[in-house]
Design a protein around this motif. Sequence first.
Motif, PDB file in Angstrom:
ATOM      1  N   LYS A  92      28.308  33.852  55.821  1.00 18.72           N
ATOM      2  CA  LYS A  92      27.106  34.289  55.097  1.00 18.72           C
ATOM      3  C   LYS A  92      27.339  35.641  54.433  1.00 18.72           C
ATOM      4  O   LYS A  92      26.884  35.889  53.312  1.00 18.72           O
ATOM      5  N   ARG A  93      28.042  36.528  55.122  1.00 20.27           N
ATOM      6  CA  ARG A  93      28.335  37.844  54.554  1.00 20.27           C
ATOM      7  C   ARG A  93      29.200  37.708  53.307  1.00 20.27           C
ATOM      8  O   ARG A  93      28.958  38.340  52.286  1.00 20.27           O
ATOM      9  N   GLU A  94      30.214  36.843  53.405  1.00 20.35           N
ATOM     10  CA  GLU A  94      31.089  36.626  52.256  1.00 20.35           C
ATOM     11  C   GLU A  94      30.310  36.037  51.080  1.00 20.35           C
ATOM     12  O   GLU A  94      30.557  36.393  49.918  1.00 20.35           O
ATOM     13  N   GLU A  95      29.366  35.140  51.359  1.00 20.48           N
ATOM     14  CA  GLU A  95      28.542  34.561  50.301  1.00 20.48           C
ATOM     15  C   GLU A  95      27.680  35.641  49.641  1.00 20.48           C
ATOM     16  O   GLU A  95      27.582  35.705  48.410  1.00 20.48           O
ATOM     17  N   ARG A  96      27.060  36.516  50.442  1.00 14.34           N
ATOM     18  CA  ARG A  96      26.255  37.611  49.893  1.00 14.34           C
ATOM     19  C   ARG A  96      27.118  38.558  49.050  1.00 14.34           C
ATOM     20  O   ARG A  96      26.706  39.014  47.982  1.00 14.34           O
ATOM     21  N   LEU A  97      28.339  38.830  49.545  1.00 16.11           N
ATOM     22  CA  LEU A  97      29.252  39.709  48.806  1.00 16.11           C
ATOM     23  C   LEU A  97      29.607  39.090  47.453  1.00 16.11           C
ATOM     24  O   LEU A  97      29.614  39.784  46.425  1.00 16.11           O
ATOM     25  N   ALA A  98      29.870  37.788  47.444  1.00  9.45           N
ATOM     26  CA  ALA A  98      30.189  37.107  46.180  1.00  9.45           C
ATOM     27  C   ALA A  98      28.989  37.163  45.232  1.00  9.45           C
ATOM     28  O   ALA A  98      29.150  37.401  44.021  1.00  9.45           O
ATOM     29  N   GLN A  99      27.774  36.971  45.783  1.00 12.17           N
ATOM     30  CA  GLN A  99      26.570  37.058  44.946  1.00 12.17           C
ATOM     31  C   GLN A  99      26.424  38.475  44.381  1.00 12.17           C
ATOM     32  O   GLN A  99      26.103  38.655  43.203  1.00 12.17           O
ATOM     33  N   TYR A 100      26.666  39.474  45.227  1.00 10.74           N
ATOM     34  CA  TYR A 100      26.559  40.870  44.786  1.00 10.74           C
ATOM     35  C   TYR A 100      27.555  41.143  43.653  1.00 10.74           C
ATOM     36  O   TYR A 100      27.211  41.740  42.636  1.00 10.74           O
ATOM     37  N   GLN A 101      28.780  40.700  43.839  1.00  8.11           N
ATOM     38  CA  GLN A 101      29.804  40.928  42.823  1.00  8.11           C
ATOM     39  C   GLN A 101      29.455  40.204  41.519  1.00  8.11           C
ATOM     40  O   GLN A 101      29.689  40.723  40.423  1.00  8.11           O
ATOM     41  N   HIS A 102      28.847  39.016  41.640  1.00  8.05           N
ATOM     42  CA  HIS A 102      28.414  38.269  40.464  1.00  8.05           C
ATOM     43  C   HIS A 102      27.310  39.044  39.728  1.00  8.05           C
ATOM     44  O   HIS A 102      27.336  39.153  38.490  1.00  8.05           O
ATOM     45  N   VAL A 103      26.338  39.586  40.495  1.00  5.17           N
ATOM     46  CA  VAL A 103      25.246  40.373  39.896  1.00  5.17           C
ATOM     47  C   VAL A 103      25.817  41.582  39.162  1.00  5.17           C
ATOM     48  O   VAL A 103      25.424  41.892  38.023  1.00  5.17           O
ATOM     49  N   VAL A 104      26.764  42.294  39.770  1.00 10.72           N
ATOM     50  CA  VAL A 104      27.364  43.485  39.158  1.00 10.72           C
ATOM     51  C   VAL A 104      28.099  43.097  37.882  1.00 10.72           C
ATOM     52  O   VAL A 104      27.994  43.783  36.853  1.00 10.72           O
ATOM     53  N   ALA A 105      28.839  41.982  37.914  1.00 16.75           N
ATOM     54  CA  ALA A 105      29.574  41.542  36.723  1.00 16.75           C
ATOM     55  C   ALA A 105      28.611  41.184  35.588  1.00 16.75           C
ATOM     56  O   ALA A 105      28.843  41.550  34.427  1.00 16.75           O
ATOM     57  N   LEU A 106      27.492  40.483  35.938  1.00 18.88           N
ATOM     58  CA  LEU A 106      26.500  40.129  34.915  1.00 18.88           C
ATOM     59  C   LEU A 106      25.833  41.391  34.353  1.00 18.88           C
ATOM     60  O   LEU A 106      25.514  41.454  33.163  1.00 18.88           O
ATOM     61  N   GLN A 107      25.614  42.394  35.205  1.00 15.05           N
ATOM     62  CA  GLN A 107      25.004  43.652  34.765  1.00 15.05           C
ATOM     63  C   GLN A 107      25.906  44.338  33.739  1.00 15.05           C
ATOM     64  O   GLN A 107      25.435  44.851  32.729  1.00 15.05           O
ATOM     65  N   LYS A 108      27.209  44.319  34.008  1.00  7.47           N
ATOM     66  CA  LYS A 108      28.166  44.946  33.091  1.00  7.47           C
ATOM     67  C   LYS A 108      28.217  44.211  31.747  1.00  7.47           C
ATOM     68  O   LYS A 108      28.519  44.815  30.718  1.00  7.47           O
ATOM     69  N   LEU A 109      27.918  42.909  31.788  1.00  9.37           N
ATOM     70  CA  LEU A 109      27.903  42.124  30.550  1.00  9.37           C
ATOM     71  C   LEU A 109      26.600  42.287  29.779  1.00  9.37           C
ATOM     72  O   LEU A 109      26.460  41.735  28.686  1.00  9.37           O
ATOM     73  N   GLY A 110      25.638  43.003  30.368  1.00  9.49           N
ATOM     74  CA  GLY A 110      24.396  43.291  29.673  1.00  9.49           C
ATOM     75  C   GLY A 110      23.250  42.334  29.945  1.00  9.49           C
ATOM     76  O   GLY A 110      22.241  42.377  29.232  1.00  9.49           O
ATOM     77  N   PHE A 111      23.361  41.509  30.970  1.00 13.92           N
ATOM     78  CA  PHE A 111      22.262  40.603  31.311  1.00 13.92           C
ATOM     79  C   PHE A 111      21.097  41.393  31.900  1.00 13.92           C
ATOM     80  O   PHE A 111      21.299  42.446  32.524  1.00 13.92           O
TER      81      PHE A 111
END
Length: 183
Positions: A92-111
């Motif tokens: 579950k922690r790894e899944e949350r970490l992957a979600q967090y990293q996805h959110v950060v990547a989308l933020q950098k792309l301007g979403f």
Amino acid sequence: MKAHPEIKLVSRDRGGDSASAAASGAPQAIQCADRFHVLKNLGEALEGVLARHLAAHRTSQTEKLSARPLETTQPRQSPKLSPQATQQMQAKREERLAQYQHVVALQKLGFSQTAEASQVGIGHATVSRWLESGAFPQQQPRRRKTSLDSPLKELAARWEAGCHNIAQLHRELVAGGYTHSYH
């Protein structure tokens, strides 16, 4: 036994009839207990000694508990988990970490945060909280509340005042609105 004056030793039980029969049948013989009764006597004596030691030990344990102040807070330690539960928590922690990293990547792309939440499949508030913190938030184990949390300080004060009668403490809790049973 009277017909055999050569008898030097009589092994018998603890009964009075056996003693009188041995005394009249072979007065010259020494009377002793048989193996069974020797072991039975030893066992009974050992039980008595152990019972006294156990009573003394329990008394000293009670005195130690009475002298020690009652802790009002529970120590923070994680419960011991099974290997399966530990693996599940790690997944579950790894899944949350992957979600967090996805959110950060989308933020950098301007979403937008709403688009990020929709894309990742989590709530908008979670996205906002994650981006506001600036780092992956580690989840802390939650402290489980018990029905004794609110009256615990009163219980500690009564204990320190010398009331170590659990039934009395329970009666006082019930009088104060505690709804659970004594057990």
